[in-house]
Design a protein around this motif. Sequence first.
Motif, short mmCIF file in Angstrom:
data_model
loop_
_atom_site.label_atom_id
_atom_site.label_comp_id
_atom_site.label_asym_id
_atom_site.label_seq_id
_atom_site.Cartn_x
_atom_site.Cartn_y
_atom_site.Cartn_z
N MET A 57 0.86 -1.20 0.00
CA MET A 57 0.00 0.00 0.00
C MET A 57 0.89 1.24 0.00
SD MET A 57 -2.85 1.15 2.84
CE MET A 57 -3.76 -0.36 2.63
N GLY A 82 -1.32 0.32 8.05
CA GLY A 82 -1.14 -1.02 7.49
C GLY A 82 -1.89 -2.08 8.26
N GLY A 102 -5.11 -2.87 6.36
CA GLY A 102 -4.52 -3.96 5.60
C GLY A 102 -5.19 -5.29 5.89
#
Length: 402
Positions: free
Chosen positions: A1, A153, A157
């Motif tokens: 990302m 994240g 994520g």
Amino acid sequence: MTTAIPEIPETYRALQIPSPSLPPRVTTLPTPPLVPGSVLVAPLITNLVSYISTIFPHNTRGYTYPTPLVPGAAAVGRVLASAPDLPGFKPGQLVFLDPVLRAHDGSGVKVLHALNGGNTETGRAMMEGPWRNGSFGEVVRVPGENVHLLNKGRLLGPKLGYGVEDLGYLASLMVAYGGLRDIDVRPGELVLVAPATGSFGGAAVHVALALGADVIAMGRNMAVLEELEGVAGRTYPDGQLRTVRMTGSVEGDMAALAAAAKEMGSARGEVDAYFDISPPNAGASPHIKAGVMSLRQYGRVSLMGGAAGDVGFPYFTIMRKGLTLKGTFMYTPEQIDEVIKLVETGKLKLGREKAGAECVGVYGLEEWEEAFRVAGEEGRMGRFALLAPNEKEALRTGKGAL
């Protein structure tokens, strides 16, 4: 990302309250310069309290704020820039914005950023200062102490898999955590939450369960209580939650609470702690006295509600049992970071499936009327509306915003 480094615009669009007699309008304002101790942030989402229409534009709640004003609330956004004395903040970082501004003159005054300055001279002065405009715009300047880093994240994520909208529930969890933490709720204790069917009451149930407590959730709306029980049953150990419907009398409420407490292992039918989040019109509700009367010896009460006027408490019972009554307004900065850690480690849940927390709409600045309406009509336990000052479509498609 990957994260694109955001640029600082010369101007930004915002929803502004031009005067007490005029409705909000979308306007263009110059981007405020950095001052010592400040951070510029681009809000991705900002919370809309369920009673937003009673503050803007008609202000029937009697909040104090200057005009013209860009309102504000808790928000999640990206750092644009920070003052030289705050080198830890980097452009593009995902952050939570705490809406509680705290005075540093020893007065202990707290105000809600661009929402309510309260009834003190210090509070009104804080609303007029460098933090005057809030998060209902594409850019907001905030004190560094109000900016809390989020682990993008981990949250967004594959580990936890939340969407940006899910982070809109953080603010409710933080309010609930502030009150529960202030009365030192511990694993294995039995906690009463009442009323438990509103935004903050429902959040308090989830926080108490995540802290390892057993919970009795009390409210008037049985359908919402059953919904709460269903969500808790999917997320926490079986038998950790009981729901009780308010009866309308002190005696009836006490009997219902005693029965539930005994079912959960309390030999005397008592609770260890009571978290109260009563709304303004509930000051005379019998559940408050019933909750206090249901506490064990040396039990604790957290008062976080907005009950208007004086509330009658059982003085002799409080004295005889050695009860502690603790008032809490919002939370501390340290408690914010504790909640973020609980969420990032997966111990405190977000999202519809595991927390019953659902975003019912994300609205752009021009859609403020619809946003305010939906926030008022849909705002209850686990349901919230959000304003997206920047790139609303990016939140849905995953393109550009992060």
